[in-house]
Structures are given as structure tokens and as C-alpha cells.
Design a protein around this motif. Sequence first.
Motif, short mmCIF file in Angstrom:
data_model
loop_
_atom_site.label_atom_id
_atom_site.label_comp_id
_atom_site.label_asym_id
_atom_site.label_seq_id
_atom_site.Cartn_x
_atom_site.Cartn_y
_atom_site.Cartn_z
N ALA A 175 118.96 7.87 34.00
CA ALA A 175 118.22 8.09 32.39
C ALA A 175 118.47 9.82 32.63
CB ALA A 175 116.81 7.71 32.68
N GLY A 176 117.95 10.62 33.66
CA GLY A 176 118.07 11.89 33.63
C GLY A 176 119.31 12.40 33.63
N LEU A 196 120.76 11.95 29.70
CA LEU A 196 120.20 13.15 28.89
C LEU A 196 120.80 14.64 29.45
CD1 LEU A 196 116.65 11.77 28.07
CD2 LEU A 196 118.70 11.39 26.97
N GLY A 197 120.70 14.78 30.70
CA GLY A 197 121.14 15.93 31.21
C GLY A 197 122.70 16.43 30.97
N PHE A 230 117.83 17.70 34.97
CA PHE A 230 117.40 16.25 34.35
C PHE A 230 117.49 15.36 35.22
CE2 PHE A 230 117.68 18.67 30.26
CZ PHE A 230 116.86 17.74 29.52
N GLY A 238 114.17 13.15 36.33
CA GLY A 238 114.14 11.44 36.46
C GLY A 238 113.95 10.96 37.80
N ALA A 247 113.24 16.95 25.75
CA ALA A 247 113.95 15.95 26.32
C ALA A 247 113.52 15.90 27.91
CB ALA A 247 115.61 16.27 26.14
N VAL A 248 113.25 17.15 28.59
CA VAL A 248 112.87 17.08 29.80
C VAL A 248 111.44 16.17 29.89
CG1 VAL A 248 111.62 18.66 31.61
CG2 VAL A 248 113.76 19.25 30.45
N THR A 263 112.39 12.81 29.65
CA THR A 263 113.02 12.21 30.97
C THR A 263 111.93 11.94 32.03
OG1 THR A 263 115.02 13.57 30.56
CG2 THR A 263 114.79 12.90 32.76
N LEU A 285 110.86 8.60 31.14
CA LEU A 285 111.76 7.70 31.47
C LEU A 285 111.70 7.27 33.13
CD1 LEU A 285 114.69 8.55 29.13
CD2 LEU A 285 113.41 6.72 29.06
N GLY A 286 111.60 8.61 33.87
CA GLY A 286 111.50 8.25 35.24
C GLY A 286 110.26 7.36 35.63
N THR A 340 116.10 5.34 26.78
CA THR A 340 117.44 6.26 27.15
C THR A 340 118.71 6.40 26.25
OG1 THR A 340 117.02 5.76 29.33
CG2 THR A 340 119.17 6.80 28.95
#
Length: 151
Positions: free
Chosen positions: A15-16, A19-20, A35, A39, A94-95, A98, A101-102, A117
Motif C-alpha cells: 500500500a505504501g 502511493l509512494g 511511503f 506502510g 498521503a503519508v 499510508t 493503511l499500514g 489503497t
Amino acid sequence: MEIELLLRLFAGLAAGVALGWQRTLRHKSAGIRTFGLVGLGTATAACLFSETLHPDAASRVVQGVLTGIGFLGAGLIVRRSDDFIPHGLTTAAAVWVTGALGCAAGLGQWAIVAAATLMAFALLTLDHSLERWVQHRHPGDEGSAGEGDVK
């Protein structure tokens, strides 16, 4: 090492990285590695307490992690002396996403990780032309402060 644990860690990392990747393509200050680490790190923290005997431990970990990630994101926000508009707000947000999400990945919430995600990636792919289009369609709404406006 248990397969489920590896899947949770990998889901946070993936996921990270997703987005990264998008932020890297936009030449932003935080990218794939930052990112991906957020994550993976947040998934790791959530995994540590997802199977604990205390049911509220995971909740406390998630709260602490997301607060800490907020401080990391704050470091990405910059306001130049010659410009009143802050820069880095989207990357900071976004960070933070993330991090969430993590945490979801570390807790094994697969549907949330996948759906959120995809939604976050789709939102990040929108460029400022959509915002300019909306502002052009509603020019009389200048009295209210929007994102990045200083009042």
C-alpha cells in the motif's frame, strides 16, 4: 514465520509503495521508500498487538501510530517566505493515509486495505485541473477559505 503475518506486513508495504510510486512520479519530496517504510512500519506496529490478550491494545497502538505519523507529515509541509500558499499538504495527507493503511494491513483488514489503497491512488492521480475547473464553474464562492487559502 507465519504466512498470515508475512501477508499483513507485505500488504502494508505494498500500500505504501503504491502511493509512494504516485508521489515519485509527481516529483514530490517523499516517494516510494518513505511511503513503503511508513506502510511497513505501521503494519509492523499493528501486528505486534493484533493477537494480544488485551483487546484495546491494538486500538491504543493505532491511535499512537497515527498521531506520530501526523508529526512526520507536518515535516513535509512548507510555506515559502515569498508565497502565502503552503506546499506539501497532499503529500503529508498521503503519508497519514499510508499510516492508516499500514495499520489496517497489520490488523488483517484486507478489504479496507485494498479499497482504501485504490481510492487514495485514484484521488492522488487527479491533478489540479479538476480543482481549477470547479473554481472556474463557481467563481462567486471566493468568500470562503479553501485548501491552502490564508484568511
